[in-house]
Enzyme design. Sequence first.
Site, PDB file in Angstrom:
ATOM      1  N   ASP A  24       0.817  -1.219   0.000  1.00 15.59           N
ATOM      2  CA  ASP A  24       0.000   0.000   0.000  1.00 15.59           C
ATOM      3  C   ASP A  24       0.851   1.269   0.000  1.00 15.59           C
ATOM      4  O   ASP A  24       1.925   1.297   0.599  1.00 15.59           O
ATOM      5  CB  ASP A  24      -0.917  -0.014   1.235  1.00 15.59           C
ATOM      6  CG  ASP A  24      -1.978   1.063   1.156  1.00 15.59           C
ATOM      7  OD1 ASP A  24      -2.408   1.398   0.034  1.00 15.59           O
ATOM      8  OD2 ASP A  24      -2.381   1.570   2.224  1.00 15.59           O
ATOM      9  N   GLY A  27      -0.311   5.387  -4.441  1.00 16.76           N
ATOM     10  CA  GLY A  27      -0.986   6.638  -4.812  1.00 16.76           C
ATOM     11  C   GLY A  27      -0.335   7.828  -4.132  1.00 16.76           C
ATOM     12  O   GLY A  27      -0.037   8.852  -4.769  1.00 16.76           O
ATOM     13  N   TRP A  29       2.649   7.967  -2.886  1.00 19.97           N
ATOM     14  CA  TRP A  29       4.039   8.118  -3.384  1.00 19.97           C
ATOM     15  C   TRP A  29       4.031   8.958  -4.663  1.00 19.97           C
ATOM     16  O   TRP A  29       4.836   9.868  -4.809  1.00 19.97           O
ATOM     17  CB  TRP A  29       4.623   6.724  -3.642  1.00 19.97           C
ATOM     18  CG  TRP A  29       6.058   6.714  -4.061  1.00 19.97           C
ATOM     19  CD1 TRP A  29       7.156   6.593  -3.250  1.00 19.97           C
ATOM     20  CD2 TRP A  29       6.564   6.834  -5.402  1.00 19.97           C
ATOM     21  NE1 TRP A  29       8.307   6.624  -3.994  1.00 19.97           N
ATOM     22  CE2 TRP A  29       7.980   6.773  -5.319  1.00 19.97           C
ATOM     23  CE3 TRP A  29       5.979   6.980  -6.655  1.00 19.97           C
ATOM     24  CZ2 TRP A  29       8.811   6.844  -6.441  1.00 19.97           C
ATOM     25  CZ3 TRP A  29       6.802   7.063  -7.788  1.00 19.97           C
ATOM     26  CH2 TRP A  29       8.199   6.997  -7.665  1.00 19.97           C
ATOM     27  N   HIS A  41       2.084   3.170  -9.224  1.00 22.71           N
ATOM     28  CA  HIS A  41       1.863   1.717  -9.345  1.00 22.71           C
ATOM     29  C   HIS A  41       3.066   1.051 -10.025  1.00 22.71           C
ATOM     30  O   HIS A  41       3.440  -0.065  -9.668  1.00 22.71           O
ATOM     31  CB  HIS A  41       0.569   1.445 -10.114  1.00 22.71           C
ATOM     32  CG  HIS A  41      -0.658   1.851  -9.347  1.00 22.71           C
ATOM     33  ND1 HIS A  41      -0.911   1.415  -8.064  1.00 22.71           N
ATOM     34  CD2 HIS A  41      -1.706   2.664  -9.673  1.00 22.71           C
ATOM     35  CE1 HIS A  41      -2.051   1.940  -7.632  1.00 22.71           C
ATOM     36  NE2 HIS A  41      -2.548   2.706  -8.588  1.00 22.71           N
ATOM     37  N   ARG A  75     -12.228   2.127  -7.898  1.00 26.47           N
ATOM     38  CA  ARG A  75     -11.387   3.218  -8.401  1.00 26.47           C
ATOM     39  C   ARG A  75     -11.747   3.536  -9.863  1.00 26.47           C
ATOM     40  O   ARG A  75     -12.403   2.742 -10.536  1.00 26.47           O
ATOM     41  CB  ARG A  75      -9.927   2.829  -8.296  1.00 26.47           C
ATOM     42  CG  ARG A  75      -9.549   2.565  -6.857  1.00 26.47           C
ATOM     43  CD  ARG A  75      -8.103   2.248  -6.705  1.00 26.47           C
ATOM     44  NE  ARG A  75      -7.799   2.069  -5.293  1.00 26.47           N
ATOM     45  CZ  ARG A  75      -6.582   2.110  -4.785  1.00 26.47           C
ATOM     46  NH1 ARG A  75      -5.562   2.341  -5.572  1.00 26.47           N
ATOM     47  NH2 ARG A  75      -6.392   1.929  -3.492  1.00 26.47           N
ATOM     48  N   LEU A 135      11.061 -20.448  -3.744  1.00 22.88           N
ATOM     49  CA  LEU A 135      10.034 -19.582  -3.155  1.00 22.88           C
ATOM     50  C   LEU A 135       8.690 -19.760  -3.849  1.00 22.88           C
ATOM     51  O   LEU A 135       8.623 -19.770  -5.079  1.00 22.88           O
ATOM     52  CB  LEU A 135      10.467 -18.111  -3.298  1.00 22.88           C
ATOM     53  CG  LEU A 135       9.432 -17.068  -2.881  1.00 22.88           C
ATOM     54  CD1 LEU A 135       9.311 -16.992  -1.360  1.00 22.88           C
ATOM     55  CD2 LEU A 135       9.772 -15.686  -3.443  1.00 22.88           C
TER      56      LEU A 135
HETATM   57  C1  IPE Z   1      -5.249  -2.637   0.229  1.00 22.85           C
HETATM   58  O1  IPE Z   1      -4.986  -1.299  -0.010  1.00 22.85           O
HETATM   59  C2  IPE Z   1      -5.313  -3.397  -1.060  1.00 22.85           C
HETATM   60  C3  IPE Z   1      -4.040  -3.555  -1.749  1.00 22.85           C
HETATM   61  C4  IPE Z   1      -2.872  -3.144  -1.321  1.00 22.85           C
HETATM   62  C5  IPE Z   1      -4.112  -4.269  -3.002  1.00 22.85           C
HETATM   63  P1  IPE Z   1      -6.167  -0.235  -0.187  1.00 22.85           P
HETATM   64  O2  IPE Z   1      -5.505   1.058  -0.466  1.00 22.85           O
HETATM   65  O3  IPE Z   1      -7.161  -0.717  -1.151  1.00 22.85           O
HETATM   66  O4  IPE Z   1      -6.808  -0.256   1.269  1.00 22.85           O
HETATM   67  P2  IPE Z   1      -7.696   0.845   2.001  1.00 22.85           P
HETATM   68  O5  IPE Z   1      -8.757   1.291   1.042  1.00 22.85           O
HETATM   69  O6  IPE Z   1      -6.788   1.976   2.373  1.00 22.85           O
HETATM   70  O7  IPE Z   1      -8.242   0.146   3.216  1.00 22.85           O
HETATM   71  C1  IPE Z   2      -1.769   0.166  -3.275  1.00 20.59           C
HETATM   72  O1  IPE Z   2      -1.500   1.519  -3.330  1.00 20.59           O
HETATM   73  C2  IPE Z   2      -2.059  -0.413  -4.627  1.00 20.59           C
HETATM   74  C3  IPE Z   2      -3.448  -0.861  -4.813  1.00 20.59           C
HETATM   75  C4  IPE Z   2      -4.362  -0.792  -3.897  1.00 20.59           C
HETATM   76  C5  IPE Z   2      -3.808  -1.409  -6.110  1.00 20.59           C
HETATM   77  P1  IPE Z   2      -2.661   2.611  -3.308  1.00 20.59           P
HETATM   78  O2  IPE Z   2      -3.010   2.951  -4.688  1.00 20.59           O
HETATM   79  O3  IPE Z   2      -3.778   2.164  -2.435  1.00 20.59           O
HETATM   80  O4  IPE Z   2      -1.881   3.801  -2.624  1.00 20.59           O
HETATM   81  P2  IPE Z   2      -2.498   4.890  -1.636  1.00 20.59           P
HETATM   82  O5  IPE Z   2      -3.023   4.168  -0.447  1.00 20.59           O
HETATM   83  O6  IPE Z   2      -3.561   5.614  -2.385  1.00 20.59           O
HETATM   84  O7  IPE Z   2      -1.332   5.757  -1.297  1.00 20.59           O
HETATM   85 MG    MG Z   3      -4.111   2.427  -0.444  1.00 16.74          MG
END
Ligand code: IPE
Ligand code: IPE
Ligand code: MG
Length: 250
Positions: A24, A27, A29, A41, A75, A135
Amino acid sequence: MATEIAACENGRTGLPGHVAVIMDGNGRWAERHGLPKYRGHEAGMDAMIGIVRHASDLGIRHLTVYAFSTENWKRGAEEVKGIFQLLLVYVRRELDELHRNNVKVDVFGDRGAFSKTVAAALGKTIEKTSKNTGLRFHICLNYGSRAEILAAAKAVCADAEAGRLGGYGPGLAGFDEEAFSEYLYSAGVPDPDLLIRPGGEKRISNFLLWQTAYSELVFSDVLWPDYTPRELDAAIEEYLSRKRRFGGRG
Ligand code: IPE
Ligand code: IPE
Ligand code: MG
């Protein structure tokens, strides 16, 4: 039951046998670097490849990564398309190296929603690496833990109705947690010893709810694209300092 839950410890090295990661922070970053989400991503994919290599070098048996949740469809279409496009690029680009490193890849999640191209690329990766003995790399894609458990419950009902579970006795009396686990995507995979969530949030977000019953949780403020082998080492250090009791006295 307790012995099964504890069974994944890597006896030789003391390392966790199974590490699970909620990748996580992509976005945020991207935002911090003034870049479009897609770049976040992409950087997240690079971080993932670095962590797979390191886990493989360390001799960890199982690495499970949360790449796309059943809720992530909420999204924008453009972001979702971008994530799957990147996945295709990375799966194709990294396949040979994964294979050379003896990594065995599989996918946890509902593959019904994937495009033909994504399904084919993943299928090829799974097939090519299927006999590898290093692994085991489990990629959670279109994965949701509640959906997984619900699908498992329905499959148990279907098998019971079809008379395939007679061996468990009346009222499925002998059908235990181990038998139920066989209906999950993670069938045959020991529970995670260590669950890592980078990105600063402190929640599970519908990830491996059944399997992490006794996992050690390590949270980090480092955003996933900045997560390096050094961060994984630090998480493992933290894990090694924990005292696991599984409800007993230790
Ligand atoms: C969890 O992250 C899912 C993945 C990393 C694939 P999210 O960004 O979707 O989680 P929330 O919405 O902050 O709980
Ligand atoms: C995790 O990063 C990737 C996915 C959930 C696909 P995010 O896209 O959720 O990143 P943040 O949480 O918005 O920073
Ligand atoms: Mg996230």
